[in-house]
Scaffold this active site. Structure first.
Site, PDB file in Angstrom:
ATOM      1  CG  HIS A  38     -10.534  -4.714   1.872  1.00  0.00           C
ATOM      2  ND1 HIS A  38     -10.642  -3.363   2.146  1.00  0.00           N
ATOM      3  CD2 HIS A  38     -10.881  -4.871   0.565  1.00  0.00           C
ATOM      4  CE1 HIS A  38     -11.038  -2.732   1.049  1.00  0.00           C
ATOM      5  NE2 HIS A  38     -11.194  -3.620   0.080  1.00  0.00           N
ATOM      6  CG  HIS A 280     -11.364  -8.651  -1.877  1.00  0.00           C
ATOM      7  ND1 HIS A 280      -9.999  -8.796  -1.991  1.00  0.00           N
ATOM      8  CD2 HIS A 280     -11.629  -7.374  -2.277  1.00  0.00           C
ATOM      9  CE1 HIS A 280      -9.470  -7.679  -2.452  1.00  0.00           C
ATOM     10  NE2 HIS A 280     -10.448  -6.796  -2.631  1.00  0.00           N
ATOM     11  CD  GLU A 435       7.357   6.115 -20.287  1.00  0.00           C
ATOM     12  OE1 GLU A 435       7.796   6.547 -21.366  1.00  0.00           O
ATOM     13  OE2 GLU A 435       6.771   5.005 -20.178  1.00  0.00           O
TER      14      GLU A 435
END
Length: 695
Positions: A38, A280, A435
Site C-alpha cells: 500500500h 491504495h 462490546e
C-alpha cells in the site's frame, strides 16, 4: 532555511522536506520491490508521520519501552510503511535492508505492523478501526496509572503525563468499532488522546462518495471531542506547519480528546497515480515510480536512495530522545523521593509481581452449597481488588449480571460526571453497550502497561468481540474476558442469548485460554492461575476467557490440580476405571451424578473436570496420561454446546453428550432435561462407550 520555533511555529528546513520526500521514495521502492503493498497512503502521510516522530512526540528510539514516552498507534495498519520508514529514520533499529525486505519471510517489516515483532510498534494493527479503540484504551490506562501513582499532581506536571497519538483512515472511521470507542473517549473526556484522520477520500472501491456522505468532523464534535481541520498546501501536499499548530492546540485542550482532520491526496505527488484507488493497495509501477522521483528531485535510476545528510539529520532523534528521557528521569527521581510507598508499588508492578500475601485473600467456598460461578467470580474480584490496586475493569453495561464490579463506590469517570461515585481514577469501568470496542480497549490498556485489566459481557456476545479477542491472542496480551451466562442454563431469554457454538469457536483461537470452572472453588483457582500467568516469571502472556454460569452449581472440595486445566475430581471405586467421564462447567455435576449410577451398578467410573483445555494440553504427557489413561478407551465428554472440542479426547470408542442445535426459551432446568443433559443420558452414553471399547 529555518525559523525559530515558538509554541505554535514549526522549525522546518529544506533538510526536513528532503527527509519527508525520502520517506515517500522509500515507501514507493519498498512496495515496488516486493510487488505488492500500500504505497499511496504512506506517501501522502509522510509529512504527518515525520512531524510526529521528529517534531512532536516524546520518545527515545534507544529505549522504545520507556515508561514516560508518548504512544503512537497506526490504526490504518495497511499503510505500515508510514510507521516503518519513521522507525528507520529515527533510529529505532530498523535499517534500509529491513525496508528492502518488506513483506517477505522472516523480515522485521511484515505487511501490517505486529507488536512484539518490530521495535517501536506499539500494537498490531490491520483490521480497520481496532487501532482507534487501542488508542482509547491506552489513554484510559494512562489516566488510571496516574491515579495509582501521582493523583495530586497538577495537569502536565506528573512524570506519568503523556499523550497517545493515532492515525486513522476512512476505513477505520467507517468500521463500527471506532464509533463505539470514540463515543466512550468523548464521554470519558480523555484529554491525553489525539487522533489524526487521513481524509483522503479514497478507499479500495474508489472515491469514498460511494459509501460515505456524513460530516465526520461534526460527528466527532457530537461525541464531545475537540475538533480541528487542517487544509493542504496549494500544491495539495499536507502542510506540516498547519498540522503542528493543530497538534499544539490539541495538547492545550486537557478536558477533551482531540480530532484533527487532515485533508490529503493519496500517492501525492505521483503524476498519474495520485488520487486514485489503484494507489491504495497496488505497486505504482516502474514508470510511475521513476516519474514521481523526478518530481521530487531524486534519481529515477536509483532505488532506496537515502543521502548521508538526511539520515544524519533524522537520527538526531536519538539525541533528542536521550535528552528528553534524562529530563523526565529528573522529575521521576523527584517523584520517587517524595512518594516512597508509591514508588515501591510502581517497582513491584513494573517487575510484573503481585503483592505479597495476595493469595491468602482468595475466598474458599463451602462444599455442597449451590453457587453460580459468576457470583463466585464477583466475590474473588472484590477480595483481590482490596490488595491488588492495579487490577481494574468492568462490564459492557452488564455489571449486575457479570458480577464485575470491583468497587461500587469508585467509577472510572471524569470529575464532572454527575454520578456520586465518579472518580477520574476510579476502579470500575463502565464500557457501555460497546462490546467490540471494550475488547480492543482492553488490548490498549494491556499494551500501555502498568495495570491488569478485565471486562465482562454475556458469552453469546463474544461474537461482537471476536476480532479484538483474536488480536489479544495474536499479541499474547494479558487481558481477562469475563463471559457469563455460558449455556442454555441461562433459561428464558432463549436461543438469541444462549451460546451453543461459542466455547468451541473460542477454543479454536490459537493462544486464547478458555476457562470454564465447574464450581465456586474452581473459579477462585482459575482467577489465581490467570493472575499468576500474567507475571513476568511465567513468560509470554496470553488472554483468558472465563465462561461462567448464571445458575447455581454444586460446590466440590477444592483441588489445586484445577490449575492444570484438567484433573481427577472423583476417582473410580472398586478397581481401575472402566470409563472416564469428562465434564466442564455446569455439566460436571451431571458427570458426578452419572458416576454414582454407574458405581452403584458395579462400573468403576472416574470423573475428570476439565476447566481449561489449553492449560491441560500444556501439561507434560505423563500428567495428561495420568488423568486420561490411554488404556481406558471408554470415555464420555459432556458439555452444553457443540461437541467439536471433545472428539480428540474421547477417541473412536468415546461418546459426546452435546448440543448440536440452538436452544429455546424456557427454564434452564427444563431445557437441560428436554435437550438430554441429564445424569441418565450421561450414564447411557458411558455404557455405549464401554460396549464400543470392547468390540
Amino acid at each position: 532555511m529555518s525559523t525559530k520555533p515558538t509554541t505554535t511555529d514549526l522549525e522546518w528546513t529544506e533538510l526536513d522536506q528532503r527527509a519527508v520526500d525520502t520517506a515517500r521514495v522509500l515507501a514507493m521502492d519498498s512496495v515496488q520491490k516486493v510487488g505488492n503493498g500500500h504505497p499511496g497512503t504512506a506517501m501522502s502521510l509522510a509529512p504527518a508521520a515525520y512531524t510526529l516522530f521528529q517534531k512532536v512526540m516524546r520518545h527515545d528510539p534507544a529505549d522504545a519501552e520507556w515508561t514516560g514516552r508518548d504512544r503512537f498507534v497506526l490504526s490504518a495498519g495497511h499503510s505500515s510503511l508510514t510507521l516503518y520508514v519513521q522507525l528507520y529514520l529515527a533510529g529505532f533499529g530498523l535499517e534500509l535492508d529491513d525496508l528492502k525486505a518488506f513483506r517477505t519471510w522472516g523480515s522485521k517489516t511484515p505487511g501490517h505492523p505486529e507488536y512484539g515483532h518490530t521495535v517501536g510498534v506499539e500494537t498490531t494493527t490491520g483490521p480497520l478501526g481496532q487501532g482507534v479503540a487501542n488508542a482509547v484504551g491506552m489513554a484510559m490506562a494512562a489516566r488510571y496509572e496516574r491515579g495509582l501513582f501521582d493523583p495530586e499532581a497538577a495537569d502536565g506536571s506528573s512524570p506519568f503525563d503523556h499523550h497517545i497519538y493515532a492515525i486513522a483512515g476512512d476505513g477505520c472511521l467507517q468500521e463500527g468499532i471506532s464509533s463505539e470507542a470514540s463515543s466512550l473517549a468523548g464521554h470519558q473526556k480523555l484529554g491525553n488522546l489525539i487522533l489524526l484522520w487521513d481524509d483522503n477520500h479514497i478507499s479500495i472501491e474508489g472515491d469514498t462518495e460511494t459509501a460515505v456522505s456524513e460530516d465526520t468532523v461534526k460527528r466527532y464534535e457530537a461525541y464531545g471531542w475537540h475538533v480541528q481541520r487542517v487544509e493542504p498546501k496549494e500544491d495539495g501536499d499536507l502542510d506540516p506547519a498547519a498540522l503542528y499548530a493543530a497538534i499544539q492546540a490539541a495538547k492545550a485542550v486537557t478536558d477533551k480528546p482531540s480530532f484533527i482532520a487532515m485533508r490529503s491526496i493519496i500517492a501525492w505527488p505521483a503524476p498519474n497515480a495520485q488520487n486514485t484507488e489503484a494507489a491504495h493497495g497496488s505497486a505504482l509501477g516502474d514508470e510511475e515510480v521513476a516519474a514521481t522521483k523526478r518530481v521530487l528531485g531524486f534519481d529515477p535510476e536509483q532505488t532506496f536512495e537515502v543521502s548521508d545528510e538526511v539520515i544524519a539529520h533524522t537520527r538526531k532523534a536519538l539525541d533528542r530522545g536521550r535528552e528528553a528521557k534524562a529530563e523526565w528521569e529528573k522529575g521521576f527521581a523527584a517523584w520517587r523521593t517524595a512518594n516512597s510507598e508509591r514508588a515501591a508499588e510502581f517497582d513491584r508492578i513494573a517487575a510484573g509481581e503481585l503483592p505479597e500475601g495476595w493469595e491468602e485473600k482468595l475466598p474458599a467456598f463451602e462444599t455442597g452449597k449451590g453457587v453460580a460461578t459468576r457470583a463466585a467470580s464477583g466475590k474473588v474480584l472484590q477480595a483481590l481488588g482490596a490488595v491488588i490496586p492495579e487490577l481494574w475493569g468492568g462490564s459492557a453495561d452488564l455489571a449486575g449480571s457479570n458480577n464485575t464490579t470491583i468497587d461500587k463506590t469508585s467509577s472510572f469517570l471524569p470529575a464532572d460526571n454527575p454520578l456520586p461515585e465518579a472518580d477520574p481514577y476510579g476502579r470500575t469501568i463502565h464500557y457501555g453497550i460497546r462490546e467490540h470496542s471494550m475488547a480492543a480497549e482492553m488490548n490498549g490498556i494491556a499494551l500501555h502497561g502498568g495495570t491488569r485489566i478485565y471486562g465482562g459481557t454475556f458469552l453469546v456476545f463474544s461474537d461482537y468481540m471476536r476480532n479484538a479477542v483474536r488480536l489479544s491472542a495474536l499479541m499474547h496480551l494479558p487481558v481477562t474476558y469475563v463471559w457469563t451466562h455460558d449455556s442454555i442454563g441461562l433459561g428464558e431469554d432463549g436461543p438469541t442469548h444462549q451460546p451453543v457454538e461459542h466455547l468451541a469457536s473460542l477454543r479454536a483461537i490459537p493462544g486464547l485460554n478458555v476457562v470454564r470452572p465447574a464450581d465456586a472453588n474452581e473459579t477462585a483457582i482459575a482467577w489465581r492461575e490467570i493472575l499468576k500467568r500474567y507475571t513476568k516469571e511465567f513468560g509470554k502472556g496470553a488472554p483468558h476467557g472465563l465462561a461462567l454460569t448464571r445458575q447455581g452449581v454444586p460446590t466440590y472440595e477444592r483441588n489445586e490440580d484445577a490449575a492444570k486445566g484438567g484433573y481427577v475430581l472423583f476417582e473410580a471405586e472398586g478397581g481401575a476405571p472402566e470409563v472416564v467421564l469428562i465434564g466442564t462447567g455446569s455439566e460436571v455435576q451431571l458427570a458426578v451424578e452419572a458416576r454414582e449410577q454407574l458405581q452403584a451398578a458395579g462400573v468403576p467410573t472416574r470423573v475428570v473436570s476439565m476447566p481449561c483445555v489449553e492449560w491441560f494440553e500444556a501439561q507434560d504427557q505423563g500428567y495428561r496420561d495420568s488423568v486420561l489413561p490411554p488404556s481406558v478407551k471408554a470415555r464420555v465428554a459432556v458439555e452444553a454446546g457443540i461437541g467439536l472440542t471433545w472428539h480428540r479426547f474421547v477417541g473412536d470408542a468415546g461418546r459426546i453428550v452435546s448440543l448440536e442445535h440452538f436452544g429455546a426459551s424456557a427454564d434452564g432446568k427444563v431445557l437441560f432435561r428436554e435437550f438430554g443433559f441429564t445424569a441418565d443420558a450421561v450414564a447411557a452414553a458411558a455404557r455405549e462407550s464401554i460396549d464400543a471399547a470392547q468390540r
